[in-house]
Design a protein around this motif. Structure first.
Motif, PDB file in Angstrom:
ATOM      1  N   ASP A 178       0.825  -1.210   0.000  1.00  0.00           N
ATOM      2  CA  ASP A 178       0.000   0.000   0.000  1.00  0.00           C
ATOM      3  C   ASP A 178       0.858   1.258   0.000  1.00  0.00           C
ATOM      4  N   VAL A 179       1.997   1.193   0.719  1.00  0.00           N
ATOM      5  CA  VAL A 179       2.895   2.359   0.755  1.00  0.00           C
ATOM      6  C   VAL A 179       3.482   2.622  -0.627  1.00  0.00           C
ATOM      7  N   ILE A 180       3.847   1.570  -1.325  1.00  0.00           N
ATOM      8  CA  ILE A 180       4.412   1.748  -2.676  1.00  0.00           C
ATOM      9  C   ILE A 180       3.369   2.374  -3.593  1.00  0.00           C
ATOM     10  N   LEU A 223       3.150   6.002  -2.711  1.00  0.00           N
ATOM     11  CA  LEU A 223       4.289   6.744  -3.260  1.00  0.00           C
ATOM     12  C   LEU A 223       4.067   7.031  -4.745  1.00  0.00           C
ATOM     13  N   GLN A 224       3.479   6.108  -5.440  1.00  0.00           N
ATOM     14  CA  GLN A 224       3.236   6.302  -6.862  1.00  0.00           C
ATOM     15  C   GLN A 224       2.132   7.337  -7.109  1.00  0.00           C
ATOM     16  N   GLN A 225       1.178   7.405  -6.169  1.00  0.00           N
ATOM     17  CA  GLN A 225       0.055   8.324  -6.365  1.00  0.00           C
ATOM     18  C   GLN A 225       0.378   9.738  -5.909  1.00  0.00           C
ATOM     19  N   GLY A 226       1.256   9.886  -4.912  1.00  0.00           N
ATOM     20  CA  GLY A 226       1.595  11.229  -4.462  1.00  0.00           C
ATOM     21  C   GLY A 226       1.517  11.357  -2.955  1.00  0.00           C
ATOM     22  N   GLU A 227       2.057  12.466  -2.453  1.00  0.00           N
ATOM     23  CA  GLU A 227       2.205  12.664  -1.013  1.00  0.00           C
ATOM     24  C   GLU A 227       0.872  12.721  -0.286  1.00  0.00           C
ATOM     25  N   GLU A 228      -0.174  13.233  -0.929  1.00  0.00           N
ATOM     26  CA  GLU A 228      -1.440  13.437  -0.232  1.00  0.00           C
ATOM     27  C   GLU A 228      -2.092  12.114   0.177  1.00  0.00           C
ATOM     28  N   THR A 229      -1.746  11.010  -0.462  1.00  0.00           N
ATOM     29  CA  THR A 229      -2.347   9.710  -0.118  1.00  0.00           C
ATOM     30  C   THR A 229      -1.585   8.984   0.982  1.00  0.00           C
ATOM     31  N   ILE A 230      -0.394   9.452   1.347  1.00  0.00           N
ATOM     32  CA  ILE A 230       0.432   8.735   2.335  1.00  0.00           C
ATOM     33  C   ILE A 230      -0.214   8.708   3.721  1.00  0.00           C
ATOM     34  N   GLY A 290      15.996   4.392  -7.439  1.00  0.00           N
ATOM     35  CA  GLY A 290      17.059   3.448  -7.783  1.00  0.00           C
ATOM     36  C   GLY A 290      17.557   2.648  -6.608  1.00  0.00           C
ATOM     37  N   PHE A 291      17.838   1.401  -6.821  1.00  0.00           N
ATOM     38  CA  PHE A 291      18.408   0.527  -5.804  1.00  0.00           C
ATOM     39  C   PHE A 291      19.760   1.101  -5.379  1.00  0.00           C
ATOM     40  N   PRO A 292      20.155   1.042  -4.091  1.00  0.00           N
ATOM     41  CA  PRO A 292      19.462   0.421  -2.970  1.00  0.00           C
ATOM     42  C   PRO A 292      18.892   1.432  -1.975  1.00  0.00           C
ATOM     43  N   ASP A 293      18.040   2.398  -2.408  1.00  0.00           N
ATOM     44  CA  ASP A 293      17.350   3.251  -1.457  1.00  0.00           C
ATOM     45  C   ASP A 293      16.484   2.389  -0.538  1.00  0.00           C
ATOM     46  N   VAL A 294      16.199   2.912   0.688  1.00  0.00           N
ATOM     47  CA  VAL A 294      15.573   2.096   1.727  1.00  0.00           C
ATOM     48  C   VAL A 294      14.227   2.692   2.127  1.00  0.00           C
ATOM     49  N   ILE A 295      13.206   1.813   2.233  1.00  0.00           N
ATOM     50  CA  ILE A 295      11.900   2.194   2.768  1.00  0.00           C
ATOM     51  C   ILE A 295      11.768   1.603   4.175  1.00  0.00           C
ATOM     52  N   PHE A 296      11.313   2.427   5.123  1.00  0.00           N
ATOM     53  CA  PHE A 296      11.190   2.013   6.521  1.00  0.00           C
ATOM     54  C   PHE A 296       9.744   2.194   6.985  1.00  0.00           C
ATOM     55  N   LEU A 297       9.212   1.193   7.719  1.00  0.00           N
ATOM     56  CA  LEU A 297       7.891   1.274   8.330  1.00  0.00           C
ATOM     57  C   LEU A 297       7.968   0.799   9.770  1.00  0.00           C
TER      58      LEU A 297
END
Length: 435
Positions: free
Chosen positions: A60-62, A65-72, A155-162
């Motif tokens: 869901d986070v990905i 991110l694709q839809q834009g900041e307002e959906t986060i 681009g790899f290897p950026d990191v997503i944290f939850l």
């Protein structure tokens, strides 16, 4: 020889106890294995539930991110996300939302997760589940989310944290472990109780069997002694006539018959004495005086250890106390026939109000296989023994509130120990019991 001894000791009662214990043990082991397996399944189920929630949240986070900041924010709230962060490979923040680290601590994560591309860490101090995933070829609207010049493809290897609230998960895991541990302890306690009950039941059955044997033996012995006494009386009368009329050359043979008849008479008297009330007529008797009066009657040299006190009063039938002490001294002398006559008699006192009579010898001692039978009526290892002396002595001592036991002497031999309560102590106990 060893095989014969093993078969003699391997009684049906021991076989039954072994089989019963084995069945109970097998049942307990199976129960513990099933309980452990169930606990493992519950813990694994909770872990899979968490990892499934993590996977859905990342998806869901990905999409957000694709839809834009307002959906986060809406996505984070729907998935109960406490913090979200996007970091460089070095752990520096690019975008932070909620309770996310200012700098990503890579040391908190390990690679034990079943999710191949996600690392999960449970922080029990903060009560959070923290996850990280390396981003690769994720197309997003970079202008709506990130400041600066960045491409539209991460681009790899950026990191997503939850991070998620893990309090309920930690509580369920702790509860599962606690219940499992309590269940294991309860099962072990029940197992030990069952083993204890089995042992006590075996002892009770052995006691009951001995009592039944004694009852049957008593009836048989009472009838036998009654039937033997009548012909013995006739034989003794006839022997008295023969001794007056036979020639002197035949008299020694007649005297042999007379001696054996006396021995049979004494044996029947002992059997009758064993079957009658063992208490007799108790009175206050001095143990020291009784022993000192008895020792000179034996021709063997018995060492008397002088006690530190002058008297040892006990409540006991005087003649029966003499019978007990005399029997133990005779046993010690007979045990020393094939070796050195090193016999000691000693009387001591303890702080609990009991006197102890010790009679020590240097005989062969008691064989291990005979230890449990030495006080059984008519059990003897002597050629000319009747096997009734120790039984009578033990019965008399027990009736007086004491104990009689035999055990090995250091460097060889046997110690016979009689433990009797002091006269005043016995009276106080009886008085409190009556009240």
């Amino acid at each position: 020889m060893k095989r014969r001894k093993w078969s003699r000791e391997w009684t049906p009662e021991k076989k039954e106890l072994l089989i019963t214990t084995s069945i109970v043990t097998l049942f307990v082991v199976i129960t513990l294995v099933l309980l452990g397996f169930m606990s493992y399944l519950l813990i694994s189920s909770e872990s899979l539930r968490v990892e499934n929630a993590v996977e859905r949240a990342f998806n869901d986070v990905i999409i957000a991110l694709q839809q834009g900041e307002e959906t986060i924010p809406e996505t984070m709230q729907n998935r109960n996300v406490l913090g979200f962060g996007y970091y460089t490979p070095a752990g520096n923040p690019i975008y932070l939302w909620g309770d996310a680290y200012q700098r990503l601590p890579f040391s908190l994560f390990d690679d034990n997760s079943v999710l191949s591309d996600t690392l999960i860490s449970i922080n029990r101090d903060s009560g959070r589940i923290e996850c990280m995933r390396y981003a690769e070829d994720i197309k997003i609207n970079a202008e709506n989310i990130f400041s600066g010049n960045r491409n539209g493809v991460l681009g790899f290897p950026d990191v997503i944290f939850l991070s998620f609230d893990a309090s309920s998960f930690i509580e369920r895991m702790a509860l599962t472990r606690a219940v499992s541990l309590i269940a294991i302890i309860v099962i072990i306690i029940i197992y030990l109780l069952i083993l204890s009950i089995l042992r006590e039941n075996r002892k009770y059955r052995e006691t009951l069997r001995k009592q039944e044997n004694l009852v049957g033996l008593g009836e048989a012995a009472r009838t036998l002694t009654h039937e033997i006494k009548n012909p013995l009386s006739v034989i003794r009368i006839q022997l008295a006539i023969l001794k007056r009329e036979v020639d002197e050359s035949i008299l020694p043979d007649v005297l042999v018959i007379d001696n054996e008849t006396d021995r049979l008479t004494k044996l029947t008297d002992k059997v009758s004495e064993f079957l009658h009330n063992p208490i007799g007529h108790p009175e206050e008797v001095d143990l020291i005086s009784s022993m000192q009066d008895l020792l000179p009657l034996f021709k063997e040299n018995i060492k008397w250890v002088e006690p530190s006190f002058s008297s040892a009063p006990v409540l006991f039938d005087k003649m029966r106390l003499r019978s007990v002490l005399e029997n133990l001294l005779k046993n010690a002398i007979e045990a020393s026939e094939e070796g050195p006559v090193d016999i000691e008699a000693e009387i001591s006192a303890d702080k609990e109000g009991f006197y102890h009579v010790f009679i020590r010898d240097r005989g062969k001692g008691i064989r291990k296989e005979d230890e449990k039978r030495i006080f059984e009526p008519f059990f003897t290892t002597k050629i000319h023994g009747s096997g009734i002396g120790l039984s009578i002595s033990s019965r008399f001592v027990s009736a007086a509130g004491g104990t009689l036991r035999l055990y090995p002497r250091q460097d060889g031999g046997t110690i016979a120990e009689v433990r009797l309560p002091r006269s005043g102590r016995r009276k106080r106990n009886e008085g409190s019991y009556m009240r």
